[in-house]
Design an enzyme around this catalytic site. Structure first.
Site, PDB file in Angstrom:
ATOM      1  N   GLN A 130      -8.457   7.418 -36.305  1.00  0.00           N
ATOM      2  CA  GLN A 130      -8.212   7.310 -34.866  1.00  0.00           C
ATOM      3  C   GLN A 130      -7.297   8.445 -34.382  1.00  0.00           C
ATOM      4  OE1 GLN A 130      -7.791   3.382 -32.981  1.00  0.00           O
ATOM      5  NE2 GLN A 130      -5.657   3.905 -32.644  1.00  0.00           N
ATOM      6  N   LYS A 157      -8.304  12.155 -32.595  1.00  0.00           N
ATOM      7  CA  LYS A 157      -8.587  12.481 -31.190  1.00  0.00           C
ATOM      8  C   LYS A 157      -7.465  13.218 -30.492  1.00  0.00           C
ATOM      9  CE  LYS A 157     -10.316   8.363 -31.238  1.00  0.00           C
ATOM     10  NZ  LYS A 157     -10.915   8.528 -32.594  1.00  0.00           N
ATOM     11  N   THR A 208      -1.139  52.225 -35.404  1.00  0.00           N
ATOM     12  CA  THR A 208      -1.204  51.438 -36.640  1.00  0.00           C
ATOM     13  C   THR A 208       0.264  51.253 -37.019  1.00  0.00           C
ATOM     14  OG1 THR A 208      -1.264  53.364 -38.087  1.00  0.00           O
ATOM     15  CG2 THR A 208      -3.404  52.470 -37.414  1.00  0.00           C
ATOM     16  N   HIS A 209       0.595  50.126 -37.579  1.00  0.00           N
ATOM     17  CA  HIS A 209       1.995  49.784 -37.884  1.00  0.00           C
ATOM     18  C   HIS A 209       2.861  49.850 -36.623  1.00  0.00           C
ATOM     19  CE1 HIS A 209       0.868  50.537 -42.151  1.00  0.00           C
ATOM     20  NE2 HIS A 209       0.159  51.514 -41.603  1.00  0.00           N
ATOM     21  N   ASN A 220     -17.583   2.175 -35.781  1.00  0.00           N
ATOM     22  CA  ASN A 220     -17.428   3.328 -36.686  1.00  0.00           C
ATOM     23  C   ASN A 220     -18.462   4.416 -36.406  1.00  0.00           C
ATOM     24  OD1 ASN A 220     -15.500   1.672 -37.670  1.00  0.00           O
ATOM     25  ND2 ASN A 220     -16.494   1.263 -39.647  1.00  0.00           N
ATOM     26  N   SER A 254      13.663  35.345 -13.067  1.00  0.00           N
ATOM     27  CA  SER A 254      14.803  34.766 -13.769  1.00  0.00           C
ATOM     28  C   SER A 254      15.684  34.051 -12.758  1.00  0.00           C
ATOM     29  CB  SER A 254      15.587  35.879 -14.457  1.00  0.00           C
ATOM     30  OG  SER A 254      16.938  35.510 -14.608  1.00  0.00           O
ATOM     31  N   ASN A 272       9.122  38.669 -15.471  1.00  0.00           N
ATOM     32  CA  ASN A 272       8.851  38.369 -16.877  1.00  0.00           C
ATOM     33  C   ASN A 272       7.397  37.985 -17.145  1.00  0.00           C
ATOM     34  OD1 ASN A 272      11.552  38.785 -17.627  1.00  0.00           O
ATOM     35  ND2 ASN A 272      12.093  36.689 -17.073  1.00  0.00           N
ATOM     36  N   GLU A 286       3.779  34.990 -22.870  1.00  0.00           N
ATOM     37  CA  GLU A 286       4.641  34.384 -23.891  1.00  0.00           C
ATOM     38  C   GLU A 286       4.180  32.964 -24.214  1.00  0.00           C
ATOM     39  OE1 GLU A 286       9.023  36.022 -23.345  1.00  0.00           O
ATOM     40  OE2 GLU A 286       8.048  35.619 -21.437  1.00  0.00           O
ATOM     41  N   TYR A 342     -15.039   4.725 -43.321  1.00  0.00           N
ATOM     42  CA  TYR A 342     -14.128   4.784 -42.170  1.00  0.00           C
ATOM     43  C   TYR A 342     -12.769   4.200 -42.535  1.00  0.00           C
ATOM     44  CZ  TYR A 342     -11.928   4.054 -37.687  1.00  0.00           C
ATOM     45  OH  TYR A 342     -11.031   4.088 -36.648  1.00  0.00           O
ATOM     46  N   SER A 362      -5.798   2.767 -28.798  1.00  0.00           N
ATOM     47  CA  SER A 362      -6.119   4.188 -28.632  1.00  0.00           C
ATOM     48  C   SER A 362      -6.664   4.472 -27.244  1.00  0.00           C
ATOM     49  CB  SER A 362      -7.135   4.638 -29.692  1.00  0.00           C
ATOM     50  OG  SER A 362      -8.319   3.861 -29.604  1.00  0.00           O
ATOM     51  N   LYS A 405      14.542  40.614 -12.410  1.00  0.00           N
ATOM     52  CA  LYS A 405      13.603  40.359 -13.499  1.00  0.00           C
ATOM     53  C   LYS A 405      12.192  39.985 -13.050  1.00  0.00           C
ATOM     54  CE  LYS A 405      14.687  39.536 -17.542  1.00  0.00           C
ATOM     55  NZ  LYS A 405      14.166  40.308 -18.663  1.00  0.00           N
TER      56      LYS A 405
END
Ligand code: ARG
Length: 461
Positions: A324, A327, A157-158, A112, A279, A287, A292, A319, A25, A285
């Site tokens: 492990q 993380k 709203t909506h 541990n 683009s 963007n 996003e 444990y 690890s 463009k």
């Protein structure tokens, strides 16, 4: 020559290369080094205080650990995969540098409780950092709210035009959300800030130790009361991942909204060129890729929350090595949210709001209809009837293609005799805004006070 394992005493064969690679690890938990060393220094102090090592041995250990810390920070320390994790890498390096005293550091400790400690210290620090980033973002929103005070936009709203609101009121809604995010982190901190060190492998130790002392040294508010729970508990990771998910969700909502706001149909905002991308085929463009990606990265953070819950759901006490895997999930969730928060704060600072486009949008959708219904209520008409009457007036406006304020008084009176000349003082977006009264509403007086409140609150610290 293969590296001798610190746990190699009972083994007759060397670990297979595939197993070393599969179980290591250190390639990701090396990031805990600072906390691992901080914890080890506290542990060494406790061992000396409890006479499990001498003062001299403690000094040698602490000096050695500090040297290792400096080497890691300077980039000259070589982490070895064969030594599994950050804990064994540092301990082995200590023994290599200081000899026998180093061999005593792991007295009354296990990896541990050590890993549980490191992770708590890391999370504690992270929660602090994320809180700071949220605060910076809040400040940017408040700054914009102040700079653009007075601009009116259609509230939705909506995603349909609903009622007019001040842009500042809209911006402050996000400040409230981020405040809750900070409170949530604070609440998570209460359970997080307990020391598991001293639980050892799972059962505690027969040696005379003082976990309360290490907890104090490390700035914890207390110790974990049950050694089995101490080494098994990853609730703090799940809670923290949830806090991060909630933040990511809030940021994603904003991103979605602003992506819509900067398209050509709405054009409520203009994000600086420095925070947009182009683009490769369409030369015209510009963007909103940053927004996003903020929306997209949110899925990744939710994924880590789900990973953690799933990882833990089948684990018996105490444990298990499965843990492990916690993380990578929590590291990436935190990295993602931190980078999102800081880029967003810059983007907000570099965004301009188009008041005239917002006003233009307010002309559509009869967004003063509710104000008209409330006008009737003030004239004594029961609300349900007022709603019905205004609905009919709106229908008439749709038929004749005009706004409510374009109707003549006689036309209004054909729908309700209580309507008088003063109706024109409630129609139109400016009048609507001026007339809001209720606590927490978009009333200019209230919003102004709230801006001042946030400015003061966020100026501290
Ligand atoms: N690398 C391990 C982890 O992250 C440290 C604890 C290992 N403990 C053990 N008994 N093998 O969980």
């Amino acid at each position: 020559m293969k590296q001798k394992k610190p746990w190699g005493g009972r083994f007759t064969k060397q670990t297979a290369a595939s197993v070393e690679t599969f179980t290591e690890s250190v390639s990701f938990d090396w990031r805990l080094y600072q906390y691992d060393i901080e914890g080890s220094i506290a542990h060494a102090n406790m061992l000396a205080r409890c006479k499990l090592i001498t003062e001299r041995e403690k000094d040698v250990i602490v000096k050695g650990l500090k040297k290792i810390l400096a080497e890691i920070e300077a980039g000259t320390f070589a982490f070895k995969e064969s030594l599994e994790d950050v804990h064994m890498n540092i301990e082995s390096a200590l023994i290599a540098r200081v000899g026998d005293a180093g061999k005593k550091l792991h007295t009354a400790r296990s990896r541990n409780d050590q890993v549980a400690l490191d992770l708590r210290l890391w999370t504690r620090n992270q929660a602090h950092e994320v809180t700071g980033l949220l605060k910076t973002l809040q400040r940017e929103f408040v700054k914009k709210g102040k700079a653009f005070f007075g601009l009116i936009m259609p509230g939705f709203t909506h995603l349909q035009h609903a009622q007019p609101v001040l842009l500042s009121h809209y911006l402050l809604a996000y400040v409230e959300m981020f405040e809750r995010d900070k409170e949530r982190l604070q609440d998570c901190y209460v359970r997080l800030n307990r020391s598991p060190l001293g639980a050892c492998a799972l059962a505690g130790t027969t040696l005379p130790t003082d976990p309360v002392f290490t907890a104090k040294l490390l700035g914890f508010d207390g110790v974990c009361e049950n050694s089995m729970d101490a080494v098994s508990d990853r609730d703090f990771c799940v809670e923290y991942a949830f806090c991060l998910s909630m933040i990511a969700m809030h940021l994603s909502r904003l991103a979605e909204e602003w992506i819509i706001w900067c398209n050509d149909e709405m054009k409520f905002i203009e994000i600086s060129d420095a925070y947009c991308t182009g683009s490769s085929i369409m030369p015209q463009k510009k963007n909103p890729d940053v927004l996003e990606l903020i929306r997209g990265k949110c899925g990744r953070v939710f994924g880590h929350l789900t990973s953690l819950l799933t990882l833990l759901k089948g684990l018996p006490l105490s444990y298990n090595r499965d843990m492990q895997e916690d993380k990578m999930a929590i590291f990436d969730a935190a990295d993602t949210v931190r980078s999102t928060l800081s880029v967003l704060a810059e983007l907000v600072a570099n965004t301009n709001f188009h008041g005239e486009r917002m006003m233009l949008a307010c002309e559509k959708g009869f967004i003063d209809a509710t104000a008209l219904a409330e006008y009737l209520v003030k004239k004594g008409v029961p609300f349900r009837m007022a709603h019905e009457i205004v609905g009919k007036i709106v229908r008439e406006c749709i038929r004749t293609q005009c706004r409510l304020m374009d109707l003549r008084l006689e036309s209004f009176q054909a729908f309700s005799s209580v309507i008088e000349k003063d109706v024109f003082a409630v129609l139109g977006v400016e009048n609507c805004i001026k007339n809001y009264k209720s606590y927490g509403s978009t009333s200019p007086g209230f919003v102004k006070k709230r801006i001042a409140y946030w400015e003061k609150k966020l100026s501290k610290g």
